[in-house]
Write an enzyme that holds these catalytic residues in place. Sequence first.
Site, PDB file in Angstrom:
ATOM      1  N   GLY A 252      17.724  15.160 133.424  1.00 25.52           N
ATOM      2  CA  GLY A 252      16.483  15.567 132.656  1.00 25.52           C
ATOM      3  C   GLY A 252      16.785  17.123 132.156  1.00 25.52           C
ATOM      4  O   GLY A 252      17.515  17.755 132.964  1.00 25.52           O
ATOM      5  N   CYS A 253      15.871  17.588 131.318  1.00 27.41           N
ATOM      6  CA  CYS A 253      16.209  18.751 131.060  1.00 27.41           C
ATOM      7  C   CYS A 253      15.574  19.925 132.109  1.00 27.41           C
ATOM      8  O   CYS A 253      16.122  20.705 132.495  1.00 27.41           O
ATOM      9  CB  CYS A 253      15.347  19.198 129.741  1.00 27.41           C
ATOM     10  SG  CYS A 253      13.782  18.477 129.284  1.00 27.41           S
TER      11      CYS A 253
END
Lengths: 344, 344, 344, 344
Positions: C148-149
């Site tokens: 994920g970011c």
Amino acid sequence: MIKVGIVGGTGYTGVELLRLLAGHHQVQLQAITSRKEDGVAVADMFPSLRGHVDLAFSSPDKAALDRCDVVFFATPHGVAMAQARELLAAGVRIIDLAADFRLQDTAVFEQWYGMPHTCPELLSEAVYGLPEIHRHALAKARLVGNPGCYPTTVQLGLLPLLEKGGLIDTQHIIADCKSGVSGAGRKAELPYLLTEAGDNFKAYGVKGHRHHPEIVEQLQKIAGVPIHLTFVPHLVPMIRGMFSTLYVTLTDAGQAIDCHALYADRYANEPFVDVLPKGMLPDTRSVRASNMLRIAVHQQGQQLILLVVQDNLTKGAAGQAVQVMNAMFGLPETTGLTGIAVLP
Amino acid sequence: MIKVGIVGGTGYTGVELLRLLAGHHQVQLQAITSRKEDGVAVADMFPSLRGHVDLAFSSPDKAALDRCDVVFFATPHGVAMAQARELLAAGVRIIDLAADFRLQDTAVFEQWYGMPHTCPELLSEAVYGLPEIHRHALAKARLVGNPGCYPTTVQLGLLPLLEKGGLIDTQHIIADCKSGVSGAGRKAELPYLLTEAGDNFKAYGVKGHRHHPEIVEQLQKIAGVPIHLTFVPHLVPMIRGMFSTLYVTLTDAGQAIDCHALYADRYANEPFVDVLPKGMLPDTRSVRASNMLRIAVHQQGQQLILLVVQDNLTKGAAGQAVQVMNAMFGLPETTGLTGIAVLP
Amino acid sequence: MIKVGIVGGTGYTGVELLRLLAGHHQVQLQAITSRKEDGVAVADMFPSLRGHVDLAFSSPDKAALDRCDVVFFATPHGVAMAQARELLAAGVRIIDLAADFRLQDTAVFEQWYGMPHTCPELLSEAVYGLPEIHRHALAKARLVGNPGCYPTTVQLGLLPLLEKGGLIDTQHIIADCKSGVSGAGRKAELPYLLTEAGDNFKAYGVKGHRHHPEIVEQLQKIAGVPIHLTFVPHLVPMIRGMFSTLYVTLTDAGQAIDCHALYADRYANEPFVDVLPKGMLPDTRSVRASNMLRIAVHQQGQQLILLVVQDNLTKGAAGQAVQVMNAMFGLPETTGLTGIAVLP
Amino acid sequence: MIKVGIVGGTGYTGVELLRLLAGHHQVQLQAITSRKEDGVAVADMFPSLRGHVDLAFSSPDKAALDRCDVVFFATPHGVAMAQARELLAAGVRIIDLAADFRLQDTAVFEQWYGMPHTCPELLSEAVYGLPEIHRHALAKARLVGNPGCYPTTVQLGLLPLLEKGGLIDTQHIIADCKSGVSGAGRKAELPYLLTEAGDNFKAYGVKGHRHHPEIVEQLQKIAGVPIHLTFVPHLVPMIRGMFSTLYVTLTDAGQAIDCHALYADRYANEPFVDVLPKGMLPDTRSVRASNMLRIAVHQQGQQLILLVVQDNLTKGAAGQAVQVMNAMFGLPETTGLTGIAVLP
């Protein structure tokens, strides 16, 4: 490899040139000058270039620009004309991104730019750097005046009509143009603060704008007849991007043809002009950070509306300058300019 | 009617003061000074005030500030302390929106503001203009140092805990603060251009920020114990608004109580502090252009998170100054401050 | 040439993948699927790709993904796990940009993503796609869960400290993270309208966010000890960019070393991690549309502050996925990822 | 006190109405309906209204709207005409902010709004809610169709010329209009995400826009002659604000007069129309959140350019509706509308 120098790379056209040239495989960046930032690493000023550009700014005297093949002037107006003679004499070709070599008429230059033109004898050989019109001349040019951002959209937006002739009322052309704030440059000026220009929209230069005479001079060359243009620039709360809405009145001859087809044909082989399918409308982000200019053609009775978008820093300035350089040095015009627009 | 003067009304706190005071029915705006803009109509500089403010800026010498009941200084640091003695002697009360009278320790002032403090003898009577803590002192104050924008959010965000005492680890407080760009003022500076600050997020002042000593001094007064605060300000690409995320570690005593109830009780009668219901989170636009500050209290084990929003120009500057004025002149604190936040 | 398929390319990670892959000279784009947009030209949905991507979206059934070398899933959570077995059986390697193969614990997955995990037997072979840690495993991986970011910034922001061990208090780590709105995806949802998220700042997910367990699981693997992380995500009124401010408390051992040097050494050979010189602070635009992540290390007594930026769609999603693909196929990791950040 | 009901207050015109009416001292807010949000506190949906509006949304059936003096419809098109008969019969006056009662020609309504007009018999008594033209009729009106946002700027921008007659070429009027995103309403639609509309500029509705027939119908009523209008709306990356650039060609008679004086005279007594001094140009923020509309008049040979700004939610919608209500109930039109524009 083309040995390249940049004079005055601390502005937005400068950093955009650097971004494009650092990714251009036929270019060797030799020097970038700034008297004020002498010795400062370019990447310290523009961290986006860390790892891509190792140069430091150097004072113009030390920069050995005369050993370059080509020098870009990303400077305020007036700088290029002060250095042009000497560089040309040393065999260096010049692309000026400022206005020094855009206007043929020095009186007009002096009126709008508030300074005497110190290099009038070079104007006749200066080529106007719009490859879609002047690429043959560019191939041999020593000195190029790169177009302004507004002029690029208005000219490419009207070119097919004016080249053909007789299709529109050339005395009633309206260009309602909108620019992102980067068009104002990297200068600490109040009107361009986020707190002033953000979440806000305004017109400016209604009484007169420097790009107006440039546009008219070029349009008249294309058309061969006098042009009357109403030009109103506006400031949009965005960073990059230019949108020009052009209103022209078709003559009977103009109403008789398919204007969309006229545009599609004219630009069929242009790598950086994209005529949108009928019914599709452009937005500025579709060209963000790319060298593409897109045009929609909307015809309705005697009214023709052209909607033109470009990135003002790329096709409107630095990207166009690189395209010009490619044309000057016999490279495919797309070299180093294949970057795709950043969306979203 | 309170006769009001403003010194230095050309910045954002100035125009916000004008917006609020022009709608304040107990105020008569007497003079607004600017040496540089002497004679310019206020509404020519700020067209939003056309039809609401008829005054012109006047040079300080001509402004007859000594006939005012109260003078606001919306000036750079250092201006108020140069004029305070004379105005006080003339019976004029002073509200300084700059830092001259915020810090009690002149050495700290001189370290952070880079100038000698020329008026140290007045510091002891200066009241810190946070009505939620000092409203009784304000009622009689002649001289008020209006809090900075960050300090307001951090103090009101921690006040209930620190007043009570023993609830948190006062050696590990973290304030991760985010401000809209108007906090930087109306100055032509490169970092605040839309092209620099727009569509961008950054921290600044990590090595030290002027508001840090102000916050710590005040927090220590409230708590009566030493405080260690880590404070990191950030710049948000928006015009108005401040968001402070405060992280504190609860002691056993702190974990034993309902912190939300503590806050709700403490601020039950405060007109400009709104403790949100459990589970609701604030956003800055919910206070845009209003004098409200909103707090969410999120308690999880030993970790307590306070989320605080205000409009940095209103509760964080000009609105608070008007609230202070109301307190000083015996008016309901909400007078002239009932404007509802502008959403969207 | 690597034959590439994309499942679900109508979101922002999809269009970013397309932008990057269209410029990747070792990639042949075979198919891009969307049940809903079957037959629609990709460039009609994303005009920025006109002239660069000729494909149309096709229904998954017709897409012949089993003839690809690798398939990217740029889909909602749950899609990849439904198709993984079949594709792997056909010899296709998989890079999932959603969460299906990020978490090893299916119970945690099911709690946070609200659906049963239908493919638990593949989790043990799934490699977590952070090349800075797992590049050797990636070289042979058939199945990759792309991070994920938020997790990318927090992990790379803490990696040097945690690898070394004993340097920080692992029970008090605070990650105050800020994301541009594109992190929410290309979905028509009220909170992400310009009128809601624009000129506004807020926190969200304070009670819990899906990325929290992912971060903690990975940090614990790195550190080999339990981690307690306080994680507060915020929404910034900008399109792209992520800024994470990490607060850790140094142990005596941590205070004894030069943390900046620790980071500089650890990342000296990483092409996409840039440790800034001491005193320089990052901003998100310095990585806009590039795959670079930049870290500043600020050490002050026992407090260490890490400031980490990335483009959430590039290093935080699609760029990282391309970097992973390069690692999987034995290409230099920088292939197709040399684009320079767009500034301004 | 005027007893007021609002039907459908969950959109941007609804929350703007609430902001204005909550500060209007002659108004008692009785009910606000929303079938979907029945029972939800208004201030839970719009936290900006916490402490100012205590009402909850109620289902239309329970709302007892027939006990109101006036009901505002801040609803999608089609709702007001379904309830108008019954409310009028109960003696309730109606102000519809949607299009149901703007157009006299039901065929035109049906073409543009895609639904049959179910209340044609009321159209003849419906008054068009532009006080600058219709305030005498409004004083007695039972039923008002509040103008659209674009129509307000174009009509007030052309009114002095058209009333006078013979001054311009009525067959060639161009309105190049730009709107902030809030004009699209509070609806979860893809094109209005910050990630789509932010940092972007585009035209829309070039083939036709619902406001075009409304504008033409009204302009023809004013002028008493046929009008040909080219109207191109554009979307600006800002929240509030509308800017219309109007291009007209002056006849000989038009060129013979001082157009600026014509405008200044016509609007001398209008509280909400501000004709700027010659040479001053408007920006949208100068009217942000206020009910003011500002016009600049730029005359150059036969070309006349009108530049008109308003806040699309205030003078362009809810503010105008309150002004209309004041006119209907014999109050000064400025009652409750004295809020000053928020700048910056």
